[in-house]
Design a protein around this motif. Structure first.
Motif, PDB file in Angstrom:
ATOM      1  N   GLU A 190     -47.669  -6.563 -45.654  1.00 21.89           N
ATOM      2  CA  GLU A 190     -46.328  -5.984 -45.777  1.00 21.89           C
ATOM      3  C   GLU A 190     -46.461  -4.493 -45.540  1.00 21.89           C
ATOM      4  OE1 GLU A 190     -42.731  -5.564 -49.119  1.00 21.89           O
ATOM      5  OE2 GLU A 190     -44.735  -6.220 -49.705  1.00 21.89           O
ATOM      6  N   TYR A 191     -45.513  -3.922 -44.802  1.00 22.27           N
ATOM      7  CA  TYR A 191     -45.648  -2.507 -44.452  1.00 22.27           C
ATOM      8  C   TYR A 191     -44.269  -1.942 -44.153  1.00 22.27           C
ATOM      9  CZ  TYR A 191     -47.886   1.600 -42.298  1.00 22.27           C
ATOM     10  OH  TYR A 191     -48.321   2.871 -42.004  1.00 22.27           O
ATOM     11  N   GLY A 192     -43.692  -1.265 -45.122  1.00 20.42           N
ATOM     12  CA  GLY A 192     -42.352  -0.714 -44.990  1.00 20.42           C
ATOM     13  C   GLY A 192     -42.061   0.136 -46.202  1.00 20.42           C
ATOM     14  N   GLU A 193     -41.033  -0.239 -46.972  1.00 19.65           N
ATOM     15  CA  GLU A 193     -40.770   0.475 -48.219  1.00 19.65           C
ATOM     16  C   GLU A 193     -41.787   0.111 -49.296  1.00 19.65           C
ATOM     17  OE1 GLU A 193     -36.712  -0.045 -49.357  1.00 19.65           O
ATOM     18  OE2 GLU A 193     -35.983   1.302 -47.784  1.00 19.65           O
ATOM     19  N   HIS A 194     -42.543  -0.962 -49.073  1.00 18.46           N
ATOM     20  CA  HIS A 194     -43.686  -1.339 -49.903  1.00 18.46           C
ATOM     21  C   HIS A 194     -44.839  -1.687 -48.980  1.00 18.46           C
ATOM     22  CE1 HIS A 194     -40.348  -1.894 -52.692  1.00 18.46           C
ATOM     23  NE2 HIS A 194     -41.206  -1.889 -53.699  1.00 18.46           N
ATOM     24  N   VAL A 195     -46.052  -1.636 -49.519  1.00 17.94           N
ATOM     25  CA  VAL A 195     -47.219  -2.062 -48.740  1.00 17.94           C
ATOM     26  C   VAL A 195     -47.998  -3.107 -49.522  1.00 17.94           C
ATOM     27  CG1 VAL A 195     -48.803  -0.275 -49.641  1.00 17.94           C
ATOM     28  CG2 VAL A 195     -49.185  -1.258 -47.365  1.00 17.94           C
ATOM     29  N   SER A 196     -48.438  -4.116 -48.808  1.00 19.10           N
ATOM     30  CA  SER A 196     -49.396  -5.087 -49.322  1.00 19.10           C
ATOM     31  C   SER A 196     -50.518  -5.140 -48.290  1.00 19.10           C
ATOM     32  CB  SER A 196     -48.763  -6.465 -49.488  1.00 19.10           C
ATOM     33  OG  SER A 196     -47.739  -6.443 -50.478  1.00 19.10           O
ATOM     34  N   ALA A 197     -51.733  -4.872 -48.714  1.00 20.07           N
ATOM     35  CA  ALA A 197     -52.839  -4.739 -47.767  1.00 20.07           C
ATOM     36  C   ALA A 197     -54.150  -5.139 -48.429  1.00 20.07           C
ATOM     37  CB  ALA A 197     -52.938  -3.301 -47.261  1.00 20.07           C
ATOM     38  N   ALA A 198     -55.109  -5.520 -47.599  1.00 19.34           N
ATOM     39  CA  ALA A 198     -56.466  -5.832 -48.066  1.00 19.34           C
ATOM     40  C   ALA A 198     -57.455  -5.255 -47.067  1.00 19.34           C
ATOM     41  CB  ALA A 198     -56.656  -7.334 -48.208  1.00 19.34           C
ATOM     42  N   TRP A 199     -58.639  -4.886 -47.546  1.00 20.90           N
ATOM     43  CA  TRP A 199     -59.625  -4.245 -46.671  1.00 20.90           C
ATOM     44  C   TRP A 199     -61.033  -4.591 -47.114  1.00 20.90           C
ATOM     45  CZ3 TRP A 199     -56.569  -2.047 -50.271  1.00 20.90           C
ATOM     46  CH2 TRP A 199     -57.207  -1.503 -51.386  1.00 20.90           C
ATOM     47  N   GLN A 200     -61.946  -4.503 -46.168  1.00 26.06           N
ATOM     48  CA  GLN A 200     -63.384  -4.588 -46.405  1.00 26.06           C
ATOM     49  C   GLN A 200     -64.019  -3.524 -45.521  1.00 26.06           C
ATOM     50  OE1 GLN A 200     -63.941  -8.692 -45.234  1.00 26.06           O
ATOM     51  NE2 GLN A 200     -64.109  -9.350 -47.365  1.00 26.06           N
ATOM     52  N   LEU A 201     -64.899  -2.709 -46.087  1.00 32.19           N
ATOM     53  CA  LEU A 201     -65.498  -1.639 -45.292  1.00 32.19           C
ATOM     54  C   LEU A 201     -66.865  -1.256 -45.824  1.00 32.19           C
ATOM     55  CD1 LEU A 201     -65.258   1.363 -46.909  1.00 32.19           C
ATOM     56  CD2 LEU A 201     -62.843   0.943 -46.438  1.00 32.19           C
ATOM     57  N   GLU A 202     -67.633  -0.590 -44.974  1.00 28.28           N
ATOM     58  CA  GLU A 202     -68.898   0.034 -45.333  1.00 28.28           C
ATOM     59  C   GLU A 202     -68.823   1.504 -44.953  1.00 28.28           C
ATOM     60  OE1 GLU A 202     -71.872  -2.098 -43.203  1.00 28.28           O
ATOM     61  OE2 GLU A 202     -72.015  -3.701 -44.711  1.00 28.28           O
ATOM     62  N   ALA A 203     -69.535   2.347 -45.694  1.00 23.36           N
ATOM     63  CA  ALA A 203     -69.550   3.778 -45.401  1.00 23.36           C
ATOM     64  C   ALA A 203     -70.862   4.377 -45.894  1.00 23.36           C
ATOM     65  CB  ALA A 203     -68.362   4.479 -46.065  1.00 23.36           C
ATOM     66  N   ALA A 204     -71.257   5.494 -45.282  1.00 18.41           N
ATOM     67  CA  ALA A 204     -72.498   6.186 -45.637  1.00 18.41           C
ATOM     68  C   ALA A 204     -72.189   7.635 -45.984  1.00 18.41           C
ATOM     69  CB  ALA A 204     -73.494   6.112 -44.482  1.00 18.41           C
ATOM     70  N   ASP A 205     -73.169   8.287 -46.647  1.00 20.51           N
ATOM     71  CA  ASP A 205     -72.976   9.696 -46.998  1.00 20.51           C
ATOM     72  C   ASP A 205     -73.613  10.635 -45.982  1.00 20.51           C
ATOM     73  OD1 ASP A 205     -75.663   9.416 -47.544  1.00 20.51           O
ATOM     74  OD2 ASP A 205     -75.501   9.862 -49.692  1.00 20.51           O
ATOM     75  N   GLY A 206     -74.039  10.106 -44.850  1.00 21.52           N
ATOM     76  CA  GLY A 206     -74.600  10.925 -43.775  1.00 21.52           C
ATOM     77  C   GLY A 206     -74.636  10.123 -42.487  1.00 21.52           C
ATOM     78  N   ARG A 207     -75.122  10.746 -41.427  1.00 16.21           N
ATOM     79  CA  ARG A 207     -75.132  10.085 -40.129  1.00 16.21           C
ATOM     80  C   ARG A 207     -76.466   9.413 -39.802  1.00 16.21           C
ATOM     81  NH1 ARG A 207     -70.701  10.794 -37.136  1.00 16.21           N
ATOM     82  NH2 ARG A 207     -69.313  12.550 -37.552  1.00 16.21           N
ATOM     83  N   GLY A 208     -77.515   9.729 -40.516  1.00 15.83           N
ATOM     84  CA  GLY A 208     -78.824   9.184 -40.201  1.00 15.83           C
ATOM     85  C   GLY A 208     -79.035   7.781 -40.733  1.00 15.83           C
ATOM     86  N   GLU A 209     -80.122   7.143 -40.280  1.00 10.89           N
ATOM     87  CA  GLU A 209     -80.444   5.790 -40.737  1.00 10.89           C
ATOM     88  C   GLU A 209     -80.813   5.753 -42.214  1.00 10.89           C
ATOM     89  OE1 GLU A 209     -83.463   4.142 -38.300  1.00 10.89           O
ATOM     90  OE2 GLU A 209     -82.246   4.110 -36.468  1.00 10.89           O
TER      91      GLU A 209
END
Length: 330
Positions: free
Chosen positions: A182-201
């Protein structure tokens, strides 16, 4: 474009219910989706299932890896989670590489909060959150790939995971996806993600998944005006930053509204007066100021029109509109 409801103006405190991490979209799935939105909804089944587990008006957020969500506190139970610490859905605020949005056109941002500890300081429980800045023109029923704020393409969502007071931030090598149900006056959303604190391996990494259901859009105060200085005219549209009835209009212009201001017309002047609007120009030399500002109620907020003339070393004319002002109580 989102059609705004004038009665929609604030987000209530939401209950954060922590869930176990089920995992993130794998790299092959991200590659298959590419940089374009999945308008068919294909590949969104796991995210839709996650969303189904969340009651209306609530959210869930889990973080694991170098930082781990704890569930020790919630936004409902601890007073340090008031105000802007609540889950929110609002126009993107800009700054750095972040997109900047408007009430009517977006792009819009979602921020969901919980608590977490970092592996380097496991006894320090801090407020933590995931922010997702969606693409301009995003639509319900679509799944969007996510990337870091600095690397995201126009059709990708920007995302990061952070700890309070910049205790830690995972804003590099971001991958995953977000599904908009849902995306308008209300939002309903789900997500899955990965993230790192730097650019290296060797950078530390986190995985996160979460969902929010029926979170209302919080409108920002906006200003739209033309400013003519010594014959040169500039148009401006921006978020109006407000605090204690002081409005920062940009271009070094500040409005100071009377305490307890309500609907009606007010004279505008340079000096202080309990019944007038004071205006200050910090980037221009003016001695005399005159004009009028009219406030009109818009639900529990206000709209305003103003026209101001100032003269001195510089000649200034300022005219425009303010929308969705949240003023202090009397």
């Amino acid at each position: 474009m989102i059609q705004l409801n004038s009665g929609l103006w604030r987000v209530g405190v939401l209950v954060a219910s922590l869930g176990l991490l089920a995992g993130c979209d794998d790299a092959s799935n991200a590659q298959q989706a590419g940089n374009e939105a999945d308008t068919s909804g294909a590949g969104s089944g796991e995210l839709a299932g996650l969303l189904e587990s969340v009651p209306s008006g609530e959210s869930t957020l889990s973080i694991s890896g170098a930082a781990t969500s704890t569930g020790e506190y919630t936004t409902a139970d601890d007073p340090r989670y008031g105000g802007v610490s609540n889950d929110n859905f609002r126009p993107a605020r800009g700054g750095g590489a972040s997109r900047r949005g408007s009430n009517a056109e977006g792009p819009y941002a979602i921020s969901i909060y919980t608590d977490a500890t970092h592996e380097d300081d496991p006894d320090n429980v801090v407020r933590a959150w995931v922010s997702l800045v969606l693409p301009e023109g995003a639509e319900a029923g679509n799944r969007y790939q996510v990337a870091s704020f600095s690397d995201a393409d126009d059709d990708q969502a920007q995302a990061h995971v952070r700890g309070d007071g910049m205790a830690w931030t995972f804003s590099r090598q971001v991958s995953g996806s977000v599904y908009l149900d849902e995306y308008g006056e209300h939002v309903s959303a789900a997500w899955q993600l990965e993230a790192a604190d730097g650019r290296g391996e060797d950078a530390s990494r986190v995985a996160s998944e979460g969902a929010v259901k029926d979170l209302p859009l919080t409108l920002q105060s906006e200003v739209d005006y033309e400013m003519t200085v010594n014959g040169e005219t500039e148009s401006r549209f921006a978020r109006a930053n407000s605090r204690d009835n002081m409005l920062n209009m940009g271009n070094g212009v500040y409005f100071y509204l009377p305490s307890g201001a309500s609907a009606g017309s007010y004279p505008v002047q340079a000096g202080r007066d309990d019944d007038a609007v004071r205006v200050r120009f910090t980037q221009h030399e003016v001695d005399e100021v005159s004009g009028e500002l009219t406030l009109v109620a818009n639900g529990e907020r206000f709209d305003a029109e103003f026209s101001i003339d100032a003269s001195g070393e510089d000649d200034v004319h300022l005219a425009g509109n303010l929308r969705w002002l949240a003023l202090e109580d009397e």
